[in-house]
Design a protein around this motif. Structure first.
Motif, PDB file in Angstrom:
ATOM      1  N   ASN A   1      -5.314  74.240  59.232  1.00 60.48           N
ATOM      2  CA  ASN A   1      -5.455  74.532  57.903  1.00 60.48           C
ATOM      3  C   ASN A   1      -6.505  73.466  56.982  1.00 60.48           C
ATOM      4  O   ASN A   1      -6.372  72.287  57.476  1.00 60.48           O
ATOM      5  CB  ASN A   1      -4.051  74.942  57.201  1.00 60.48           C
ATOM      6  CG  ASN A   1      -4.098  75.827  56.167  1.00 60.48           C
ATOM      7  OD1 ASN A   1      -5.480  76.428  55.946  1.00 60.48           O
ATOM      8  ND2 ASN A   1      -3.397  75.886  55.023  1.00 60.48           N
ATOM      9  N   VAL A   2      -7.041  73.796  56.052  1.00 61.24           N
ATOM     10  CA  VAL A   2      -7.780  73.041  55.047  1.00 61.24           C
ATOM     11  C   VAL A   2      -7.350  73.242  53.586  1.00 61.24           C
ATOM     12  O   VAL A   2      -7.143  74.492  53.230  1.00 61.24           O
ATOM     13  CB  VAL A   2      -9.347  73.158  55.114  1.00 61.24           C
ATOM     14  CG1 VAL A   2     -10.139  72.119  54.217  1.00 61.24           C
ATOM     15  CG2 VAL A   2      -9.756  73.194  56.904  1.00 61.24           C
ATOM     16  N   THR A   3      -7.150  72.126  53.122  1.00 61.67           N
ATOM     17  CA  THR A   3      -6.635  72.353  51.658  1.00 61.67           C
ATOM     18  C   THR A   3      -7.488  71.164  50.642  1.00 61.67           C
ATOM     19  O   THR A   3      -8.059  70.279  51.293  1.00 61.67           O
ATOM     20  CB  THR A   3      -5.164  71.856  51.382  1.00 61.67           C
ATOM     21  OG1 THR A   3      -4.936  70.604  51.809  1.00 61.67           O
ATOM     22  CG2 THR A   3      -4.475  72.928  52.001  1.00 61.67           C
TER      23      THR A   3
ATOM     24  N   VAL B   1      -9.825  66.282  50.680  1.00 57.22           N
ATOM     25  CA  VAL B   1      -9.787  67.182  51.363  1.00 57.22           C
ATOM     26  C   VAL B   1      -8.753  67.154  52.482  1.00 57.22           C
ATOM     27  O   VAL B   1      -8.906  65.862  53.103  1.00 57.22           O
ATOM     28  CB  VAL B   1     -11.292  67.726  51.977  1.00 57.22           C
ATOM     29  CG1 VAL B   1     -11.074  68.910  52.993  1.00 57.22           C
ATOM     30  CG2 VAL B   1     -11.928  68.307  50.823  1.00 57.22           C
TER      31      VAL B   1
ATOM     32  N   LEU C   1      -7.001  68.119  56.254  1.00 52.33           N
ATOM     33  CA  LEU C   1      -7.302  68.911  57.346  1.00 52.33           C
ATOM     34  C   LEU C   1      -5.872  68.663  58.207  1.00 52.33           C
ATOM     35  O   LEU C   1      -5.470  67.671  58.629  1.00 52.33           O
ATOM     36  CB  LEU C   1      -8.469  68.385  58.346  1.00 52.33           C
ATOM     37  CG  LEU C   1      -8.563  68.965  59.600  1.00 52.33           C
ATOM     38  CD1 LEU C   1      -8.842  70.457  59.432  1.00 52.33           C
ATOM     39  CD2 LEU C   1      -9.517  68.195  60.403  1.00 52.33           C
ATOM     40  N   SER C   2      -5.208  69.851  58.383  1.00 52.23           N
ATOM     41  CA  SER C   2      -3.809  70.007  58.735  1.00 52.23           C
ATOM     42  C   SER C   2      -3.864  70.438  60.234  1.00 52.23           C
ATOM     43  O   SER C   2      -4.485  71.632  60.233  1.00 52.23           O
ATOM     44  CB  SER C   2      -2.810  70.860  57.960  1.00 52.23           C
ATOM     45  OG  SER C   2      -2.755  70.335  56.818  1.00 52.23           O
TER      46      SER C   2
ATOM     47  N   MET D   1     -14.683  73.201  51.552  1.00 52.20           N
ATOM     48  CA  MET D   1     -13.765  73.766  52.451  1.00 52.20           C
ATOM     49  C   MET D   1     -14.433  73.844  53.831  1.00 52.20           C
ATOM     50  O   MET D   1     -13.790  74.243  54.740  1.00 52.20           O
ATOM     51  CB  MET D   1     -13.293  75.076  52.037  1.00 52.20           C
ATOM     52  CG  MET D   1     -12.811  75.309  50.639  1.00 52.20           C
ATOM     53  SD  MET D   1     -11.163  73.953  50.700  1.00 52.20           S
ATOM     54  CE  MET D   1      -9.994  74.987  51.626  1.00 52.20           C
TER      55      MET D   1
ATOM     56  N   CYS E   1     -16.599  69.193  54.368  1.00 46.59           N
ATOM     57  CA  CYS E   1     -15.544  68.061  54.497  1.00 46.59           C
ATOM     58  C   CYS E   1     -14.737  68.133  55.717  1.00 46.59           C
ATOM     59  O   CYS E   1     -14.744  67.068  56.322  1.00 46.59           O
ATOM     60  CB  CYS E   1     -14.975  68.070  53.130  1.00 46.59           C
ATOM     61  SG  CYS E   1     -15.947  67.722  51.586  1.00 46.59           S
ATOM     62  N   PRO E   2     -14.228  69.302  56.120  1.00 45.46           N
ATOM     63  CA  PRO E   2     -13.473  69.194  57.237  1.00 45.46           C
ATOM     64  C   PRO E   2     -14.125  68.939  58.490  1.00 45.46           C
ATOM     65  O   PRO E   2     -13.740  68.363  59.483  1.00 45.46           O
ATOM     66  CB  PRO E   2     -12.233  70.657  57.005  1.00 45.46           C
ATOM     67  CG  PRO E   2     -13.257  71.404  56.130  1.00 45.46           C
ATOM     68  CD  PRO E   2     -13.817  70.414  55.201  1.00 45.46           C
TER      69      PRO E   2
ATOM     70  N   PHE F   1     -15.468  75.850  61.040  1.00 44.20           N
ATOM     71  CA  PHE F   1     -14.906  75.820  59.829  1.00 44.20           C
ATOM     72  C   PHE F   1     -15.532  77.054  58.752  1.00 44.20           C
ATOM     73  O   PHE F   1     -14.913  77.360  58.010  1.00 44.20           O
ATOM     74  CB  PHE F   1     -15.274  74.679  59.278  1.00 44.20           C
ATOM     75  CG  PHE F   1     -14.212  73.673  59.761  1.00 44.20           C
ATOM     76  CD1 PHE F   1     -12.723  73.625  59.422  1.00 44.20           C
ATOM     77  CD2 PHE F   1     -14.733  72.496  60.741  1.00 44.20           C
ATOM     78  CE1 PHE F   1     -11.976  72.713  59.902  1.00 44.20           C
ATOM     79  CE2 PHE F   1     -13.792  71.631  61.363  1.00 44.20           C
ATOM     80  CZ  PHE F   1     -12.409  71.680  60.950  1.00 44.20           C
TER      81      PHE F   1
ATOM     82  N   TYR G   1     -13.159  79.541  56.895  1.00 49.14           N
ATOM     83  CA  TYR G   1     -13.164  79.751  55.632  1.00 49.14           C
ATOM     84  C   TYR G   1     -13.166  81.364  55.234  1.00 49.14           C
ATOM     85  O   TYR G   1     -12.777  81.628  54.410  1.00 49.14           O
ATOM     86  CB  TYR G   1     -14.417  78.953  55.180  1.00 49.14           C
ATOM     87  CG  TYR G   1     -14.685  79.175  53.631  1.00 49.14           C
ATOM     88  CD1 TYR G   1     -14.133  78.623  52.685  1.00 49.14           C
ATOM     89  CD2 TYR G   1     -15.768  80.138  53.028  1.00 49.14           C
ATOM     90  CE1 TYR G   1     -14.318  78.734  51.212  1.00 49.14           C
ATOM     91  CE2 TYR G   1     -16.095  80.316  51.912  1.00 49.14           C
ATOM     92  CZ  TYR G   1     -15.320  79.742  50.938  1.00 49.14           C
ATOM     93  OH  TYR G   1     -15.596  79.770  49.674  1.00 49.14           O
TER      94      TYR G   1
END
Length: 160
Positions: free
Chosen positions: A52-54, A65, A67-68, A106, A109-110, A140, A144
Motif C-alpha cells: 500500500n502507498v500513502t 510518501v 510504502l507499506s 502515488m 515516489c513509491p 505502481f 494506483y
C-alpha cells in the motif's frame, strides 16, 4: 521559441523533483515457530504480500510518501515468518501541474522507494534463517488505478 503549434512558450518553470530523505519508519520481522520453522520443508510455502502507498503533505512542496509492505510465509497454516515494513521518503515536488500531482506522488515516489524496501525485506528474511525473499517488481500505475477505482466505488456507495 514556440511550443510546436506556433504559440509562444509560457514562462513556466520546469518540473522539479528531489528526494530529501528516505528511511525505515516501522519494521517488524517475526519467526514465531523457530526453530521448527527453519527445518527443511517438503513443499514451497505460500507467500502472501500486500502493498500500500500513502502520502502526507509536510510543507508547501514537500510530501512524505510511505510504502507499506506486509508479508507472511506459511506451509499448511504453519507460519514460517512474517514481516511488516513501512519505508518512507520525503520528496520535494515543484512545478508539476495540479491535476498531475496526485498520480505523480502515488506512482513515481513509491517507484523510487521500492528497490530499497525490497533489499530490506530480502536481507531480513535471510537474517531470519530463510533464503532471501526477492519481491517481484510492482506495477505502481496498476496499483494506483486499483486504489482510485476502489475509492470511486466507495463514493458511489455512500448516500448523498
Amino acid at each position: 521559441m514556440t511550443n510546436g503549434n506556433g504559440a509562444p512558450l509560457e514562462n513556466a518553470a520546469p518540473p522539479q523533483f528531489n528526494v530529501l530523505a528516505q528511511y525505515i519508519k516501522d519494521f517488524s520481522f517475526e519467526n514465531p515457530n523457530s526453530p521448527a520453522s527453519l527445518a527443511s520443508q517438503d513443499k514451497q510455502p505460500t507467500i502472501n504480500i500486500q502493498i500500500n502507498v500513502t502520502a502526507t503533505p509536510v510543507a508547501e512542496h514537500d510530501f512524505e510518501v510511505a510504502l507499506s509492505i506486509e508479508g507472511k510465509a506459511e506451509n499448511d497454516n504453519f507460519v514460517l515468518f512474517g514481516f511488516e515494513l513501512i519505508y518512507a521518503g520525503v520528496f520535494r515536488i515543484q512545478n508539476v501541474p495540479q491535476d498531475s500531482m496526485h498520480p505523480f506522488i502515488m506512482i513515481e515516489c513509491p517507484r523510487l522507494l521500492f528497490p530499497f524496501a525490497r533489499e530490506i525485506v530480502a536481507s531480513s528474511v535471510r537474517a531470519g534463517g530463510f533464503p532471501p525473499l526477492m519481491l517481484d517488481p510492482v506495477d505502481f500505475v496498476g496499483l494506483y488505478r486499483q486504489n482510485m477505482a476502489r475509492q470511486a466505488e466507495q463514493q458511489q456507495g455512500k448516500p448523498s
